[in-house]
Design a protein around this motif. Structure first.
Motif, PDB file in Angstrom:
ATOM      1  N   GLN A  84      13.356  -3.916  22.249  1.00 13.13           N
ATOM      2  CA  GLN A  84      14.261  -3.657  21.124  1.00 13.13           C
ATOM      3  C   GLN A  84      15.327  -2.651  21.521  1.00 13.13           C
ATOM      4  O   GLN A  84      16.512  -2.849  21.267  1.00 13.13           O
ATOM      5  N   HIS A 115      23.816 -11.796  25.053  1.00 14.65           N
ATOM      6  CA  HIS A 115      24.047 -12.901  25.987  1.00 14.65           C
ATOM      7  C   HIS A 115      25.260 -12.544  26.852  1.00 14.65           C
ATOM      8  O   HIS A 115      26.256 -12.030  26.340  1.00 14.65           O
ATOM      9  N   GLN A 130      25.021 -16.529  20.561  1.00 16.36           N
ATOM     10  CA  GLN A 130      24.716 -15.973  19.243  1.00 16.36           C
ATOM     11  C   GLN A 130      23.553 -16.726  18.607  1.00 16.36           C
ATOM     12  O   GLN A 130      23.395 -17.933  18.803  1.00 16.36           O
ATOM     13  N   ALA A 172      20.328  -4.572  15.829  1.00 13.55           N
ATOM     14  CA  ALA A 172      20.178  -5.688  16.764  1.00 13.55           C
ATOM     15  C   ALA A 172      21.325  -6.683  16.605  1.00 13.55           C
ATOM     16  O   ALA A 172      21.829  -7.227  17.592  1.00 13.55           O
ATOM     17  N   LEU A 173      21.754  -6.929  15.354  1.00 12.61           N
ATOM     18  CA  LEU A 173      22.883  -7.834  15.136  1.00 12.61           C
ATOM     19  C   LEU A 173      24.148  -7.282  15.779  1.00 12.61           C
ATOM     20  O   LEU A 173      24.934  -8.006  16.380  1.00 12.61           O
ATOM     21  N   ALA A 229      22.936 -14.654  13.216  1.00 13.33           N
ATOM     22  CA  ALA A 229      24.133 -13.839  13.443  1.00 13.33           C
ATOM     23  C   ALA A 229      25.383 -14.600  13.023  1.00 13.33           C
ATOM     24  O   ALA A 229      26.270 -14.044  12.362  1.00 13.33           O
ATOM     25  N   ARG A 284      17.816  -4.004  24.081  1.00 14.53           N
ATOM     26  CA  ARG A 284      18.131  -5.403  23.782  1.00 14.53           C
ATOM     27  C   ARG A 284      19.507  -5.756  24.346  1.00 14.53           C
ATOM     28  O   ARG A 284      20.484  -5.036  24.155  1.00 14.53           O
ATOM     29  N   GLU A 313       8.802 -12.287  24.066  1.00 13.79           N
ATOM     30  CA  GLU A 313       9.305 -13.229  23.059  1.00 13.79           C
ATOM     31  C   GLU A 313      10.812 -13.445  23.149  1.00 13.79           C
ATOM     32  O   GLU A 313      11.312 -14.491  22.761  1.00 13.79           O
ATOM     33  N   ALA A 314      11.530 -12.441  23.629  1.00 14.61           N
ATOM     34  CA  ALA A 314      12.992 -12.537  23.636  1.00 14.61           C
ATOM     35  C   ALA A 314      13.473 -13.379  24.809  1.00 14.61           C
ATOM     36  O   ALA A 314      12.724 -13.699  25.727  1.00 14.61           O
ATOM     37  N   MET A 361      15.913 -15.920  15.825  1.00 15.05           N
ATOM     38  CA  MET A 361      15.394 -16.110  17.177  1.00 15.05           C
ATOM     39  C   MET A 361      15.915 -17.403  17.802  1.00 15.05           C
ATOM     40  O   MET A 361      15.523 -17.767  18.903  1.00 15.05           O
ATOM     41  N   ALA A 410      23.292  -6.896  20.061  1.00 13.94           N
ATOM     42  CA  ALA A 410      22.988  -8.087  20.857  1.00 13.94           C
ATOM     43  C   ALA A 410      23.764  -9.311  20.407  1.00 13.94           C
ATOM     44  O   ALA A 410      23.904 -10.266  21.154  1.00 13.94           O
ATOM     45  N   GLN A 411      24.264  -9.295  19.164  1.00 11.74           N
ATOM     46  CA  GLN A 411      24.960 -10.468  18.638  1.00 11.74           C
ATOM     47  C   GLN A 411      26.445 -10.209  18.432  1.00 11.74           C
ATOM     48  O   GLN A 411      27.197 -11.141  18.154  1.00 11.74           O
TER      49      GLN A 411
END
Lengths: 463, 86
Positions: free
Chosen positions: A40, A46, B20, A139-140, B24, A43, A33-34, B69, A143-144
């Protein structure tokens, strides 16, 4: 003709299964899905996002090595990011959705490496924005590169709250408290397990050091009993709990915060394997598990499960087991022949599984904790089903999860029950005295799929 | 900053970076309530990984898009859903 293997999930188990299966000559389709591989635990951010993920160096090294091995094998893998598996049938048909279309795969073998999701314990105020799962907050961050709050309380049981609290503190978030249901040092009761997992123990100790350096107060035997605020979280009421998990009157105290990161353990993502008709059993830490043999074979021919989806044991077991299951799914070799080529993976799985037994001991949610929900506390968030609705359904004689669902719609919303099912099972048991041994029957789709995507279905083909 | 761009949330500009998610960028901008559910309850990001669907928003007029997502893109118009209405 080589065998075709479809793998669902690109975390440690799925990546390792794909690597092993292509190495043995199988044609492999990997559904995830990712947008990027890793699952997870691994993860990825970008590549253009700057900043650190605040993970321990040991974990970062394991992640980099597995991703390197995956990239080296990736050319031979039909890797499909951004794709969701929404149905699996007993005949081995796997239905997947990507963008505005769906497709039916008919592989020779299916490997489900779908991992786990976090278990939530409903309590008054837990739907307030700012109350998040600890893994979601993590996760925030990783990954973010976004701190999920300014002032945080982290709570729950097992090792994840410790890890997330430390990572938040390292990211500059003011962690006002780490509240743990039971002390992690209870794992010391199994010194052999700790020795097997000593590398992870040292990582945990380094996270603990970060918390001490940041001056984060640690409250053992405390849990959040109420979240405060209307359209955003303004604070949390913590209380001490007794051995059964019941809050002790008079022990409540309030902490102002804009983030409550919670984790009460994990439940397997086992809807697909259950839908296909595999034999299942209840997991004492939450959710339901397929019965599997040492090669991940379920009771259904050609359907395999690897990693946490066959029982929570962590990323290192998942990676070792992914290799074992990928090999079994890819080849028609007998058990002894497979075992002879997989000695190292079996040894690694044994070593880390021993440690994870000690981890599991920290994860069980005690019965009293489910009594935190008040009559009007929402349990099924999607359908706004309150505890009162569930209690009345159970009192009215609806003693199975299917019967409760048919009466009050619990588990029928957007998430498909993936958030509330452990809670509804526990609450039905608490208020009805009947353990609901049977899982709520998962039906297609286990992910929302639009009619347009179904209408745009590509003709069934061999994967 | 390099790679930074804007989209709107409820008409207000929100900064985001390439890679992002919408969720986020909204959290970084201090937003917590991303949706008002069918019972009138404010809802925000919960699982952060696409499981719970609590963070679903209306994006460019399309309802029920998971903010966690969905990669943020320049010029997107993101709005809170109210109940079943996009």
């Amino acid at each position: 003709m080589s065998r075709s293997v479809a793998i669902v999930g690109a975390g440690p188990a799925g990546m390792a299964a794909a690597i092993e299966a292509v190495a043995r000559g199988a044609r492999v389709t990997l559904i995830d899905e990712a947008a990027l591989p890793g699952g997870q635990i691994y993860r990825q951010a970008h590549p253009s996002l700057p900043g650190a993920d605040f993970a321990d160096a040991g974990e970062s090294a394991r992640k980099a090595e597995l991703l390197r091995r995956f990239r080296a094998a990736a050319e031979a893998i039909d890797y499909r990011p951004g794709t969701a598996a929404y149905a699996l049938f007993g005949n081995g048909e796997l239905h997947v959705a990507a963008g505005a279309a769906t497709e039916v795969l008919r592989p020779d073998a299916v490997v489900l490496a779908t991992g786990v999701r976090e278990v939530a314990v409903p309590f008054p105020g837990w739907t307030t924005p700012g109350v998040m799962f600890a893994g979601g907050a993590q996760a925030l961050l990783k990954a973010q590169r976004v701190p999920p709050g300014r002032e945080a309380v982290v709570a729950g049981c097992g090792p994840l709250p410790l890890v997330v609290a430390a990572q938040l503190a390292r990211a500059g978030v003011a962690v006002k408290a780490l509240a743990l249901l039971r002390p992690l040092r209870q794992m010391a009761a199994d010194p052999a397990a700790l020795w097997q997992g000593r590398r992870l123990v040292f990582e945990g100790m380094r996270y603990g050091r970060s918390l001490r350096q940041a001056g984060v107060p640690r409250l053992t035997g405390h849990v959040p009993v109420r979240a405060l605020g209307e359209d955003r979280l303004t604070g949390v009421v913590l209380a001490r709990v007794d051995a059964e998990g019941r809050p002790v009157r008079g022990s409540e105290h309030e902490i102002a915060c804009d983030l409550l990161a919670l984790n009460y353990g994990f439940a397997a993502n086992s809807e697909l394997v259950a839908m296909a008709g595999a034999r299942m059993r209840r997991d004492p830490i939450g959710g339901w598990l397929p019965e599997v043999d040492e090669f991940g074979r379920t009771s259904l021919p050609g359907v395999f499960v690897a990693g946490d989806g066959a029982g929570l044991r962590g990323a290192l077991v998942a990676e070792a087991e992914g290799g074992i299951v990928g090999a079994a799914a890819a080849s028609g070799a007998g058990d002894d022949a497979l075992r002879a080529t997989l000695g190292d993976a079996f040894a690694r799985r044994r070593q880390w599984a021993a440690f994870q037994r000690a981890v599991r001991g920290t994860l069980r949610v005690p019965a009293g904790l489910w009594s935190l929900a008040a009559d009007d506390t929402v349990v099924c968030r999607c359908e706004n089903v309150a505890l009162r609705d569930i209690r009345e359904a159970v009192a009215g004689g609806h003693r199975s999860l299917n019967a409760v669902k048919r009466n009050v719609r619990s588990g029928m919303g957007w998430c498909g029950g993936r958030i509330c099912l452990p809670a509804i099972a526990a609450l039905a048991e608490l208020h009805g005295g009947v353990p609901p041994d049977a899982m709520m029957t998962p039906r297609p789709m286990v992910r929302p799929v639009t009619f347009a995507a179904l209408a745009a279905q590509q003709k069934a083909r061999s994967a | 900053m390099a790679g930074e761009f804007h989209f709107t949330f409820e008409g207000r500009p929100v900064a985001a970076r390439e890679g992002q998610s919408v969720a986020a960028a909204l959290i970084a901008a201090g937003e917590r309530c991303l949706r008002i559910d069918e019972a009138g309850r404010p809802k925000g990001v919960v699982c952060g990984i696409g499981v719970c669907w609590e963070c679903r928003c209306s994006i460019d007029g399309k309802p029920d898009i998971r903010a966690c997502m969905t990669p943020a893109q320049a010029g997107m118009a993101v709005r809170r859903q109210h109940g079943l209405n996009p």
